[in-house]
Design an enzyme around this catalytic site. Structure first.
Site: not given
Length: 202
Positions: A101, A126
């Protein structure tokens, strides 16, 4: 039983006797920085302060940021990324363990050609989640428009720094995409993968 932060001896220039300092303070003096937790405002401010201070101290010596982070809050992560682009020294990023992330966003923000992953490291990208500030209870939830702007910002950075087409990055950010070190290298998130048991890089 927790051992706390280990202490190591350090002798300042001109001093006869060494003093005991925690290992991270000793490593900071060698321009080695660590992100080994979730990204939040506190660690973000600490890393930003260290990067600025070390840049003032010597703007010609590179900085090294070791990353083992599951990600965290978007705005503090973007602040670290922006500071890395702003300070005069090149910032090497080194992924050990996991850069997921916002951890992968900071990893890709290292100086191009100076981004490294250890052989068994994992990288995950993501799209940003809907939590905005430091509340995880849903008190502060991004409006859809703001979330879209953040996603566009992150996507644009990944496109610029990986060399991948917009459609590839956009597709990858639709879901959690986990990569090995070599896959992250092929994806352009890192430039080098360390070779085990040698000082060489591939």
């Amino acid at each position: 039983m927790p051992i706390g932060v280990p202490k190591v001896p350090f002798r300042s220039p001109g001093e006869e006797d060494a003093v005991w300092v925690d290992v991270y303070n000793r490593l900071y003096r060698e321009r080695l920085l660590f992100l080994g937790q979730e990204v939040d405002s506190e660690i973000s401010n600490q890393l930003i302060g260290l990067m600025v201070y070390l840049s003032i101290e010597d703007e010609t010596k590179d900085l090294y940021l070791f990353i083992n982070s599951p990600g965290g809050w978007v705005i503090p992560g973007v602040a670290i990324y922006d500071t890395m682009q702003f300070v005069p020294p090149d910032v090497h990023t080194i992924c050990m363990g996991l850069a997921a992330s916002m951890g992968s966003f900071i990893l890709v923000g290292g100086e191009i050609t100076k981004r490294l992953a250890f052989p068994h490291a994992r990288v995950m990208i993501h799209q940003p989640a809907s939590s905005f500030y430091e509340a995880q209870t849903g008190e502060f939830v991004l409006e859809a428009e703001e979330l879209l702007k953040l996603r566009e910002t992150l996507t644009r950075v990944y496109v610029q720094r990986t060399g991948n087409p917009l459609w590839v990055v956009s597709e990858d950010m639709e879901r959690d995409v986990f990569m090995s070190a070599t896959e992250a290298q092929a994806h352009g998130i890192v430039d080098l993968v360390a070779v085990e048991n040698t000082g060489d890089l591939v």
